[in-house]
Each structure stands twice: as C-alpha cells, then as structure tokens.
Design a protein around this motif. Sequence first.
Motif, PDB file in Angstrom:
ATOM      1  N   THR A  79       0.832  -1.209   0.000  1.00 32.52           N
ATOM      2  CA  THR A  79       0.000   0.000   0.000  1.00 32.52           C
ATOM      3  C   THR A  79       0.866   1.258   0.000  1.00 32.52           C
ATOM      4  OG1 THR A  79      -1.721  -1.173   1.231  1.00 32.52           O
ATOM      5  CG2 THR A  79      -1.831   1.231   1.215  1.00 32.52           C
ATOM      6  N   VAL A  80       1.937   1.248   0.778  1.00 26.06           N
ATOM      7  CA  VAL A  80       2.842   2.401   0.807  1.00 26.06           C
ATOM      8  C   VAL A  80       3.578   2.539  -0.522  1.00 26.06           C
ATOM      9  CG1 VAL A  80       4.825   3.424   1.972  1.00 26.06           C
ATOM     10  CG2 VAL A  80       3.113   2.188   3.301  1.00 26.06           C
ATOM     11  N   ALA A  81       3.978   1.414  -1.107  1.00 26.92           N
ATOM     12  CA  ALA A  81       4.683   1.457  -2.392  1.00 26.92           C
ATOM     13  C   ALA A  81       3.816   2.064  -3.483  1.00 26.92           C
ATOM     14  CB  ALA A  81       5.123   0.052  -2.792  1.00 26.92           C
ATOM     15  N   ALA A  82       2.497   1.864  -3.381  1.00 27.26           N
ATOM     16  CA  ALA A  82       1.586   2.391  -4.398  1.00 27.26           C
ATOM     17  C   ALA A  82       1.524   3.912  -4.409  1.00 27.26           C
ATOM     18  CB  ALA A  82       0.180   1.818  -4.176  1.00 27.26           C
ATOM     19  N   LEU A  83       2.045   4.571  -3.367  1.00 20.81           N
ATOM     20  CA  LEU A  83       2.055   6.036  -3.339  1.00 20.81           C
ATOM     21  C   LEU A  83       3.056   6.623  -4.337  1.00 20.81           C
ATOM     22  CD1 LEU A  83       1.926   6.593   0.539  1.00 20.81           C
ATOM     23  CD2 LEU A  83       0.033   6.707  -1.086  1.00 20.81           C
ATOM     24  N   SER A  84       4.002   5.794  -4.811  1.00 21.30           N
ATOM     25  CA  SER A  84       4.979   6.194  -5.835  1.00 21.30           C
ATOM     26  C   SER A  84       5.779   7.430  -5.427  1.00 21.30           C
ATOM     27  CB  SER A  84       4.276   6.440  -7.181  1.00 21.30           C
ATOM     28  OG  SER A  84       3.666   5.260  -7.642  1.00 21.30           O
ATOM     29  N   LEU A  85       6.168   7.483  -4.169  1.00 21.79           N
ATOM     30  CA  LEU A  85       7.016   8.556  -3.659  1.00 21.79           C
ATOM     31  C   LEU A  85       8.400   7.996  -3.344  1.00 21.79           C
ATOM     32  CD1 LEU A  85       4.537  10.302  -1.194  1.00 21.79           C
ATOM     33  CD2 LEU A  85       5.354  11.229  -3.361  1.00 21.79           C
ATOM     34  N   PRO A  86       9.414   8.858  -3.266  1.00 21.68           N
ATOM     35  CA  PRO A  86      10.713   8.378  -2.799  1.00 21.68           C
ATOM     36  C   PRO A  86      10.552   7.710  -1.431  1.00 21.68           C
ATOM     37  CG  PRO A  86      10.920  10.585  -3.693  1.00 21.68           C
ATOM     38  CD  PRO A  86       9.460  10.292  -3.641  1.00 21.68           C
ATOM     39  N   TRP A  87      11.003   6.472  -1.325  1.00 21.58           N
ATOM     40  CA  TRP A  87      10.631   5.671  -0.163  1.00 21.58           C
ATOM     41  C   TRP A  87      11.776   4.766   0.253  1.00 21.58           C
ATOM     42  CZ3 TRP A  87       7.912   0.428  -0.656  1.00 21.58           C
ATOM     43  CH2 TRP A  87       7.521  -0.066   0.596  1.00 21.58           C
ATOM     44  N   VAL A  88      12.014   4.708   1.562  1.00 17.13           N
ATOM     45  CA  VAL A  88      12.951   3.748   2.128  1.00 17.13           C
ATOM     46  C   VAL A  88      12.241   3.007   3.249  1.00 17.13           C
ATOM     47  CG1 VAL A  88      13.939   5.437   3.727  1.00 17.13           C
ATOM     48  CG2 VAL A  88      15.227   3.396   3.166  1.00 17.13           C
ATOM     49  N   ALA A  89      12.417   1.690   3.284  1.00 20.28           N
ATOM     50  CA  ALA A  89      11.831   0.852   4.332  1.00 20.28           C
ATOM     51  C   ALA A  89      12.959   0.099   5.010  1.00 20.28           C
ATOM     52  CB  ALA A  89      10.818  -0.123   3.734  1.00 20.28           C
ATOM     53  N   LEU A  90      12.979   0.111   6.323  1.00 22.15           N
ATOM     54  CA  LEU A  90      14.071  -0.534   7.043  1.00 22.15           C
ATOM     55  C   LEU A  90      13.626  -0.949   8.432  1.00 22.15           C
ATOM     56  CD1 LEU A  90      16.619   2.220   8.130  1.00 22.15           C
ATOM     57  CD2 LEU A  90      14.325   2.693   7.319  1.00 22.15           C
ATOM     58  N   ALA A 150      10.076 -17.181   0.295  1.00 19.00           N
ATOM     59  CA  ALA A 150       9.408 -16.939  -0.986  1.00 19.00           C
ATOM     60  C   ALA A 150       8.403 -15.794  -0.867  1.00 19.00           C
ATOM     61  CB  ALA A 150       8.719 -18.214  -1.461  1.00 19.00           C
ATOM     62  N   GLU A 151       7.668 -15.739   0.243  1.00 20.14           N
ATOM     63  CA  GLU A 151       6.710 -14.649   0.439  1.00 20.14           C
ATOM     64  C   GLU A 151       7.431 -13.313   0.613  1.00 20.14           C
ATOM     65  OE1 GLU A 151       3.310 -17.395   2.700  1.00 20.14           O
ATOM     66  OE2 GLU A 151       4.376 -15.808   3.780  1.00 20.14           O
ATOM     67  N   PHE A 152       8.548 -13.334   1.332  1.00 23.42           N
ATOM     68  CA  PHE A 152       9.347 -12.123   1.520  1.00 23.42           C
ATOM     69  C   PHE A 152       9.859 -11.612   0.173  1.00 23.42           C
ATOM     70  CE2 PHE A 152      13.312 -10.373   3.935  1.00 23.42           C
ATOM     71  CZ  PHE A 152      12.870  -9.085   3.688  1.00 23.42           C
ATOM     72  N   GLN A 153      10.416 -12.508  -0.619  1.00 19.13           N
ATOM     73  CA  GLN A 153      10.942 -12.124  -1.927  1.00 19.13           C
ATOM     74  C   GLN A 153       9.837 -11.623  -2.851  1.00 19.13           C
ATOM     75  OE1 GLN A 153      12.948 -15.756  -3.046  1.00 19.13           O
ATOM     76  NE2 GLN A 153      14.916 -15.042  -2.255  1.00 19.13           N
ATOM     77  N   ALA A 154       8.662 -12.224  -2.761  1.00 16.52           N
ATOM     78  CA  ALA A 154       7.542 -11.775  -3.591  1.00 16.52           C
ATOM     79  C   ALA A 154       7.143 -10.350  -3.234  1.00 16.52           C
ATOM     80  CB  ALA A 154       6.358 -12.729  -3.417  1.00 16.52           C
ATOM     81  N   MET A 155       7.173 -10.019  -1.925  1.00 20.31           N
ATOM     82  CA  MET A 155       6.849  -8.653  -1.512  1.00 20.31           C
ATOM     83  C   MET A 155       7.880  -7.665  -2.049  1.00 20.31           C
ATOM     84  SD  MET A 155       7.890  -6.073   0.715  1.00 20.31           S
ATOM     85  CE  MET A 155       8.901  -6.956   1.904  1.00 20.31           C
ATOM     86  N   VAL A 156       9.170  -8.011  -1.944  1.00 16.94           N
ATOM     87  CA  VAL A 156      10.229  -7.129  -2.433  1.00 16.94           C
ATOM     88  C   VAL A 156      10.055  -6.873  -3.930  1.00 16.94           C
ATOM     89  CG1 VAL A 156      12.714  -6.911  -2.789  1.00 16.94           C
ATOM     90  CG2 VAL A 156      11.851  -7.834  -0.637  1.00 16.94           C
ATOM     91  N   ASP A 157       9.760  -7.909  -4.688  1.00 19.53           N
ATOM     92  CA  ASP A 157       9.559  -7.745  -6.133  1.00 19.53           C
ATOM     93  C   ASP A 157       8.315  -6.919  -6.432  1.00 19.53           C
ATOM     94  OD1 ASP A 157      11.798  -9.255  -6.584  1.00 19.53           O
ATOM     95  OD2 ASP A 157      10.713 -11.133  -6.869  1.00 19.53           O
ATOM     96  N   ALA A 158       7.223  -7.181  -5.702  1.00 16.56           N
ATOM     97  CA  ALA A 158       5.970  -6.465  -5.959  1.00 16.56           C
ATOM     98  C   ALA A 158       6.092  -4.978  -5.646  1.00 16.56           C
ATOM     99  CB  ALA A 158       4.837  -7.081  -5.138  1.00 16.56           C
ATOM    100  N   CYS A 159       6.899  -4.637  -4.640  1.00 16.83           N
ATOM    101  CA  CYS A 159       7.073  -3.232  -4.250  1.00 16.83           C
ATOM    102  C   CYS A 159       8.213  -2.555  -4.997  1.00 16.83           C
ATOM    103  CB  CYS A 159       7.328  -3.140  -2.746  1.00 16.83           C
ATOM    104  SG  CYS A 159       5.946  -3.678  -1.715  1.00 16.83           S
ATOM    105  N   ASP A 160       8.868  -3.277  -5.902  1.00 17.54           N
ATOM    106  CA  ASP A 160      10.007  -2.723  -6.659  1.00 17.54           C
ATOM    107  C   ASP A 160      11.063  -2.158  -5.737  1.00 17.54           C
ATOM    108  OD1 ASP A 160       8.959  -3.394  -9.149  1.00 17.54           O
ATOM    109  OD2 ASP A 160       7.817  -1.538  -9.283  1.00 17.54           O
ATOM    110  N   GLN A 161      11.377  -2.893  -4.687  1.00 20.55           N
ATOM    111  CA  GLN A 161      12.372  -2.442  -3.726  1.00 20.55           C
ATOM    112  C   GLN A 161      13.767  -2.923  -4.127  1.00 20.55           C
ATOM    113  OE1 GLN A 161      10.747  -3.945   0.015  1.00 20.55           O
ATOM    114  NE2 GLN A 161      10.096  -1.882   0.556  1.00 20.55           N
ATOM    115  N   ILE A 162      14.762  -2.142  -3.764  1.00 28.62           N
ATOM    116  CA  ILE A 162      16.157  -2.452  -4.038  1.00 28.62           C
ATOM    117  C   ILE A 162      16.864  -2.635  -2.706  1.00 28.62           C
ATOM    118  CG2 ILE A 162      18.283  -1.665  -5.154  1.00 28.62           C
ATOM    119  CD1 ILE A 162      16.485   0.223  -6.838  1.00 28.62           C
ATOM    120  N   SER A 163      17.520  -3.762  -2.540  1.00 27.87           N
ATOM    121  CA  SER A 163      18.223  -4.034  -1.289  1.00 27.87           C
ATOM    122  C   SER A 163      19.458  -3.139  -1.177  1.00 27.87           C
ATOM    123  CB  SER A 163      18.634  -5.503  -1.233  1.00 27.87           C
ATOM    124  OG  SER A 163      19.285  -5.790  -0.011  1.00 27.87           O
ATOM    125  N   SER A 164      19.640  -2.539  -0.023  1.00 29.30           N
ATOM    126  CA  SER A 164      20.760  -1.611   0.178  1.00 29.30           C
ATOM    127  C   SER A 164      22.078  -2.363   0.266  1.00 29.30           C
ATOM    128  CB  SER A 164      20.555  -0.810   1.465  1.00 29.30           C
ATOM    129  OG  SER A 164      19.344  -0.098   1.440  1.00 29.30           O
TER     130      SER A 164
END
Length: 556
Positions: free
Chosen positions: A131-142, A166-180
């Motif tokens: 839901t937060v990723a859908a806001l399409s703003l500069p975003w960091v999650a940690l 597998a569920e964790f990886q699916a979330m990362v892919d769905a949110c287009d997150q990049i691991s630091s």
Amino acid sequence: MEQLFNYADFLLEYRGVRKEAASRALHFFLRDHSLDVVCIAEPMVDSVSFPACFFNRLGFMVEIIHNSRRDKVPNFWVVGKNSFARLVMVHSSEQMTSVSMQWNGQQVLVSVIHASCFRAERRNLWVELGTVAALSLPWVALGDLNATLYSHEKRGPGRFNVGATAEFQAMVDACDQISSPSQGSKFTWTNNKCRGHVVARLDRSFFNAQWLEVFGDCGQQVLHRSISDHAPILFSSTAIPKPRNAPFRFHRFWMEEESFEDLVRDVWSREVRGGPIGRLPYKLRAVRSALKGWARQSFPNLDVALKDATEEVDEVQRTIDQVGMSDDLYSREAEAKTKLLKAMEMHEKLWAEKARCNWAKLGDRNSKFFQLSVKVQRIKNSIRSLKKQVIPNEVNREDSSILEAIPAREEIKKVVWGLDPDSSLGPNGFPGAFFKQCWEIVGDDFCGAVIAFFRGGKLPNGVNNSFVTLFPKVEGAVSLDKFRPIYKQGAFQKGKIISSNIGLASELANLLHTFVRGGGMGIKIDVQKAYDTLSRDFLFAVLKRFGFSGVVGLDS
C-alpha cells in the motif's frame, strides 16, 4: 532505532528504553552520531511517561511520533532533530510506522518495520508495504523484517523456511524495492546462546528507484551489538560527487549525426610527426578532444531535453483542449511530438549503453543458455584419466614462421570487425564500433601501427594502458584484499562478457542442491594472488619449451 543521517537512516533495537543500561547506551549513541531522525523499536514504555528532556537535551524535538496498539504500549518511537523538517505520520500499525517529510522541496517516505515472528501475521505487513509502495514517492523501508531472503543469511540449528522466504521475496519484487548495499557484519541478530548458537540477517533496508533519484546513493552499515540482540543498521543516502578525472566515454549514437564523420576526417587528416605506433594514440587523443566540444553542442543534457520536450507537448495539447484545433496548433503538436520521440530515443540509447544489458537480448533464453552451458562444461571438465607427461614441443618451425609473419591489412581488418562493438571501453574511450564506422579514415594509421609492432616487437609507454577496476569478492568489502582486480582494455570478443562466468558459477552453485546419484561437491580455489607468484622468466622459458621463437618479446 532509526536515523535519517544527512541522507541516512538508522535502526537500533532496545528492549526497554527505561532500563538504565539501555537509556545510557541510547544517550551515548545519539551524542556520538549526527542524526536527523531517530526511531526506537520496542521501547517497552509509553512515550508520555518518558522524560521529554532526554531527547531535548540532545537537540531533538520534544514531540514523539508513535504507533498505537490495542492494550499495549507503542513499539515504535520516531523523533526528529530540532533543525529538521517536521515529520508527519502517514501510516501506522503494529508492525510498521511510516512518516512523511520534506527534503529540498520533495516529499519522501520512511517506513520503520518491526515484523512479527509469526509468518501468518507478516503477510499483513507485506500487504501494508504494498500500500505504501503504491504512493509512488521516494521511499525507504528498514527495520527488523524477521525473515531472510537467502539460505546463507542464517547459520545454526533450525530449518531454513523456504515458504517464508518466498513470500518475503515476492513482496520485495511487488514493491520494486532495491536491497541496500551493506557493510559490516553479515548477520544482524543472535540468540546469545553458547550451545545451539544461531545468527541471522533479520534487519535490513530497502529503497525504491524514486529515492535513488532524489539522493543519488544509498547504503547501510551494520554496527556492533551492545545491549540488544539486534545490531544497529545505519542507512545513509548521499549524493556521489562526480569525479574530476572522469575518463572520456564515446557514445554510439554520436555516429548517427551527419557531421560526425566530417569532424573525425578533419581532425585525423592533420599531419602528425613520429612513428606509426606513436601517431595512432596521438590522433585518437586529438579526435577525443574535438568530440568533447562537438558533443556538448550537438547533444545537450538529454535528461533536460526530454523534460523540455515533454512539457512542450503537454502545453500544446492543453491549448488544443482549451481553444480547439487549428492548422497552427496541428503543426505545433506534430513538431512537438517529433521532438519528444527524438528525445526519448536518444535518452533510451544513452541509458542502454550505461546499463550494458547484453543479457536482455537473450530474453527468456537465459535459462536454456545456462543449462546448456552447464552441460557442455561438465563434459569438458570431466577428468577420465591422467598421465605423467613433460612439456611437449607443439610449435614447429612452420607454425612459428606463421605466428611471426607480418599480418596483412585484410587480416587486421578482420580482427577489428570481430570485436564486440559494445564491449567495455579502454582508456582511450573508443569502442570497436568507432573503428568500424570510421575505418576508411583511421584504417591506414591503425594497420600501420599493428604492422610496426610486429616488425619492431615493442610498444611505447602508454599505448597499451588499461583500467584496473576493483570488484568486491564479498558484500561490504572495505579492504583491498577483499576486492578482485579486473583489467579493462576493451578488447573482448563479440558475444563474450565477463559476467557469463559469474552467471555460470551461480547456476552451478544452485545445481549442487539438486538430488543426483552420488551427490555433488563444489570446490572454491582462491587464486587472488596468483599474479604475484608468476615469474616472467618462467613463462618465457615454458613458451620456448613449447617451441615458440625468442625473436619477438621473449628475450626482452
């Protein structure tokens, strides 16, 4: 706990900030680090009953942003520096708190996470992050994700939970997150037991592409643990300064400009004194210098050009919506669209060259290609028998005379045409595509330099220079022995890239887990200092033993 430090965040977990040891450790940490935003996970006390002067004396705001939990005290505190922009909560739950802030006029989001130990409850967190990723703003999650992405991120008793990963990886892919990228310890959590000791990487940070556009660089550092079983995670974002000595880079789309070949021909035709080998690099430097100024005039900032072309199209179309279509507006719209398409094309070519996504051309054939490569390598690497033998004399006089023969122009041209036009650039900055495109202009000098080398057997200093690029052998490498030097001269053959070895090694490692008769075994050989132990005289002696002549180079 968490921080936005210059462009940074930090996560540190204190179980009970009211405890004297935890309060003292927190005080020292805030004092020793220049933090902008601090988040405390699991303070185990209501923020109202905590003395506000604790943060105020350290230069932080009195107001504490916290989440709300039913019949429980908050498990997140977020506090901003007095000089920092005001923080606004945009989302709050038992596993995550997200705050919004202004940074140089740009709204950015920071999500602080403390995931549940139960897989079923973490699924709710994955939905919230989407839901937060859908806001399409500069975003960091940690924060503490309480899950691992890979099997090697956990060590000790207990099974690796494939389903949770597998569920964790699916979330990362769905949110287009990049691991630091991470520095410091590999593991961030320990169970603090002597027997049955377990360590894992549960705390980490992610960011999206928009965050990277705003801050330019991101990375995290795992600090040492003190009173908590979790290690602090220092996430930092800072703009990378452009190096002053950045090497020249030739772009292939320059060759599509009509004036390109005329410029190269004009510069190349100027008289240069010296031998054939010396003239070639001198002329290349002259062309490079001329192309720099020409490119600045012919190709302005492509990002700005794309933005301006987009705004021009929007402006014309808004005018059409307001006053209706006319001949003048029709022409203006057509011209603006053509300009926009051209800008998009140039922008795409530029970033395609920078990305160098050679594998993208293979598409879905990657998997089949790797499988076939593994099978072929297995056949080639099978050791069926070994016998004792001495170095044979493989090169006879006829072969040696062929090797030492002066190459013909057509032979040199054939080699140049075999170079990968998109290969890595050498110090001169020119790819194989440049020499192919301008062969009628540069061919005589190029062939003259090659022939002169075969006749004389020597190269002047600087002609064969190369870049030394350091690739980290481990994540978070900080010392030189943890890097692998790669020498880049831009002379790779077409279709062959360094990363193919990396991909093949990865596929082989994955195949080790496949059940096969007899089992599987992998052997890692460390050859990091092989280049330090090789004797040049020994290499020449071996080559002579094989039958190579000592006429060119071997006796020097």
